[in-house]
Write a protein that holds these residues in place. Sequence first.
Motif, PDB file in Angstrom:
ATOM      1  N   VAL A  20      15.848  39.298  25.424  1.00 59.99           N
ATOM      2  CA  VAL A  20      15.262  38.553  26.498  1.00 59.99           C
ATOM      3  C   VAL A  20      16.367  37.986  27.671  1.00 59.99           C
ATOM      4  N   ASP A  21      16.500  38.690  28.741  1.00 61.44           N
ATOM      5  CA  ASP A  21      17.402  38.328  29.654  1.00 61.44           C
ATOM      6  C   ASP A  21      16.935  37.304  30.436  1.00 61.44           C
ATOM      7  N   SER A  22      15.820  37.326  31.146  1.00 66.35           N
ATOM      8  CA  SER A  22      15.303  36.368  32.128  1.00 66.35           C
ATOM      9  C   SER A  22      13.871  36.471  32.405  1.00 66.35           C
ATOM     10  N   ILE A  36      12.320  40.262  31.645  1.00 70.49           N
ATOM     11  CA  ILE A  36      13.192  41.387  31.994  1.00 70.49           C
ATOM     12  C   ILE A  36      14.156  41.182  30.606  1.00 70.49           C
ATOM     13  N   ILE A  37      14.135  42.522  29.955  1.00 67.19           N
ATOM     14  CA  ILE A  37      14.959  42.687  28.907  1.00 67.19           C
ATOM     15  C   ILE A  37      16.196  43.403  29.064  1.00 67.19           C
ATOM     16  N   ARG A  38      17.247  43.099  28.347  1.00 65.32           N
ATOM     17  CA  ARG A  38      18.550  43.678  28.594  1.00 65.32           C
ATOM     18  C   ARG A  38      18.877  44.621  27.091  1.00 65.32           C
ATOM     19  N   GLN A  39      19.084  45.972  27.675  1.00 67.56           N
ATOM     20  CA  GLN A  39      19.429  46.916  26.708  1.00 67.56           C
ATOM     21  C   GLN A  39      21.002  47.179  26.725  1.00 67.56           C
ATOM     22  N   GLY A  40      21.440  47.494  25.655  1.00 65.47           N
ATOM     23  CA  GLY A  40      22.918  48.071  25.480  1.00 65.47           C
ATOM     24  C   GLY A  40      23.862  46.750  25.603  1.00 65.47           C
ATOM     25  N   LEU A  42      27.844  47.355  26.346  1.00 64.23           N
ATOM     26  CA  LEU A  42      28.842  47.329  27.435  1.00 64.23           C
ATOM     27  C   LEU A  42      28.124  48.021  28.831  1.00 64.23           C
ATOM     28  N   LEU A  43      27.482  49.228  28.720  1.00 68.61           N
ATOM     29  CA  LEU A  43      26.717  49.950  29.772  1.00 68.61           C
ATOM     30  C   LEU A  43      25.351  49.349  29.469  1.00 68.61           C
ATOM     31  N   THR A  44      24.978  48.240  30.379  1.00 63.64           N
ATOM     32  CA  THR A  44      23.475  47.726  29.940  1.00 63.64           C
ATOM     33  C   THR A  44      22.414  47.961  31.099  1.00 63.64           C
ATOM     34  N   THR A  45      21.254  48.224  30.811  1.00 66.17           N
ATOM     35  CA  THR A  45      20.154  48.362  31.411  1.00 66.17           C
ATOM     36  C   THR A  45      19.128  47.158  31.245  1.00 66.17           C
ATOM     37  N   ASP A  46      18.954  46.799  32.410  1.00 65.89           N
ATOM     38  CA  ASP A  46      17.674  45.617  32.360  1.00 65.89           C
ATOM     39  C   ASP A  46      16.100  46.336  32.638  1.00 65.89           C
ATOM     40  N   ARG A  47      15.342  45.914  31.936  1.00 64.10           N
ATOM     41  CA  ARG A  47      14.011  46.699  32.314  1.00 64.10           C
ATOM     42  C   ARG A  47      13.013  45.498  32.414  1.00 64.10           C
ATOM     43  N   ILE A  48      12.051  45.669  33.351  1.00 62.25           N
ATOM     44  CA  ILE A  48      11.003  44.775  33.521  1.00 62.25           C
ATOM     45  C   ILE A  48       9.732  45.178  32.709  1.00 62.25           C
ATOM     46  N   ILE A  49       9.367  44.198  32.064  1.00 62.85           N
ATOM     47  CA  ILE A  49       8.070  44.469  31.192  1.00 62.85           C
ATOM     48  C   ILE A  49       7.100  43.379  31.646  1.00 62.85           C
ATOM     49  N   ASN A  50       5.951  43.774  31.980  1.00 64.98           N
ATOM     50  CA  ASN A  50       4.633  42.852  32.303  1.00 64.98           C
ATOM     51  C   ASN A  50       4.354  42.005  30.989  1.00 64.98           C
ATOM     52  N   ARG A  51       4.063  40.676  31.388  1.00 61.16           N
ATOM     53  CA  ARG A  51       3.649  39.628  30.353  1.00 61.16           C
ATOM     54  C   ARG A  51       2.603  40.346  29.338  1.00 61.16           C
ATOM     55  N   SER A  52       1.436  41.187  30.047  1.00 61.28           N
ATOM     56  CA  SER A  52       0.454  41.445  29.209  1.00 61.28           C
ATOM     57  C   SER A  52       0.921  42.533  28.071  1.00 61.28           C
ATOM     58  N   GLU A  53       2.167  43.111  27.991  1.00 57.01           N
ATOM     59  CA  GLU A  53       2.844  43.816  26.926  1.00 57.01           C
ATOM     60  C   GLU A  53       3.230  43.079  25.746  1.00 57.01           C
ATOM     61  N   ILE A  54       3.399  41.749  25.932  1.00 59.55           N
ATOM     62  CA  ILE A  54       3.648  41.007  24.739  1.00 59.55           C
ATOM     63  C   ILE A  54       2.752  40.624  23.842  1.00 59.55           C
ATOM     64  N   PRO A  76      10.351  50.295  34.541  1.00 60.78           N
ATOM     65  CA  PRO A  76      11.074  50.281  35.603  1.00 60.78           C
ATOM     66  C   PRO A  76      12.423  49.521  35.184  1.00 60.78           C
ATOM     67  N   PRO A  77      13.695  49.978  35.682  1.00 58.12           N
ATOM     68  CA  PRO A  77      14.778  49.193  35.415  1.00 58.12           C
ATOM     69  C   PRO A  77      14.935  47.953  36.478  1.00 58.12           C
ATOM     70  N   PHE A  78      15.392  46.726  36.312  1.00 60.21           N
ATOM     71  CA  PHE A  78      15.454  45.635  37.155  1.00 60.21           C
ATOM     72  C   PHE A  78      16.767  46.061  38.141  1.00 60.21           C
ATOM     73  N   VAL A  79      16.420  46.086  39.359  1.00 58.57           N
ATOM     74  CA  VAL A  79      17.533  46.158  40.376  1.00 58.57           C
ATOM     75  C   VAL A  79      17.879  44.882  41.180  1.00 58.57           C
ATOM     76  N   GLU A  80      19.079  44.498  41.395  1.00 61.87           N
ATOM     77  CA  GLU A  80      19.246  43.418  42.336  1.00 61.87           C
ATOM     78  C   GLU A  80      20.775  43.690  42.632  1.00 61.87           C
TER      79      GLU A  80
END
Length: 221
Positions: A20-22, A36-40, A42-54, A76-80
Motif C-alpha cells: 500500500v503506497d497511498s 494505490i499499490i506499488r509493485q516492484g 527498483l523499477l516500480t509501477t503504481d496501480r490504482i485499485i478501487n476500494r470495492s476490490e478490498i 490502470p497505473p497511477f501517473v503523476e
Amino acid sequence: MEIDLGKPVVSAEGERVGTVDSLVIDPETLEIHQIIIRQGLLLTTDRIINRSEIAGVEPDGTVQLRLTVDEVNQMPPFVEQEFEIVRQDQLRYLPEAWVTGSGGAPLFWGTGPGGYDRNAPFFAPAPANPPEVEVESNIREDLVVVHEGTDVVGSDGEKVGVIDQVHYNEDGEVESIIVKAGLVFHHDVRIPAEWIEAVTSDTVELRVTAIEAERQGRIVS
C-alpha cells in the motif's frame, strides 16, 4: 477497517502483488475512493485499485484483494508528472538540453544573463525565482492522494507527526488516522475525523493545536 500504509497487498489467490503506497481521498467527505499499490523494487509501477476490490485486512495489516494477479496487473497505473511553465520572457534564456537515455529529467548546461554559456558549470545553481510547476495526474481533480509520511499539522501550524494508518467504516469514510511517533511526540496519536479541517496532497490540517491533539489523542501502549 484499517489500512496501514506500507503493508503488503495480496491477490485473491493469496499471492503478494505489492504494498500500500497511498490512498485516494475526497477532501470534502473524507471518503476513500481508491488505494494505490506499488509493485516492484527498483523499477516500480503504481496501480490504482478501487476500494470495492478490498476483501479485507488481515491481523498483521496485509490487505486482501478480490482481484486475481492477472486482474491486478490490468489495473490502470497511477501517473503523476510535473511540468515547468515557462514564461514568454524566459524563452530566450533556455539552455541547450539533452534528454537522458533512461527517460529521466533533461540535463542542462548553465545559463547566464546573456543566455546559453558553454563555459558555465555543467550543473548550474537553482534559479532565485524558480519556474512555476504544474502537476498532472490521472486521478480525478476533486480527489487528493495521501501518502505514507504525509504531514499532520495542528491549527497552530505545529507538526503533530506523519500519517501511518487510516481507519474507515464500511462506507469508506475515514473515521480516524493514526499519526506515527516521531521526534516531537514519542508515541502514536489517534486523530478522529472530526478534528480534521482540510486534506491536501501535502498535509492534513487539524482544527485543534498540536499539543491538544497529543494530549487528547495519545495512544497508550
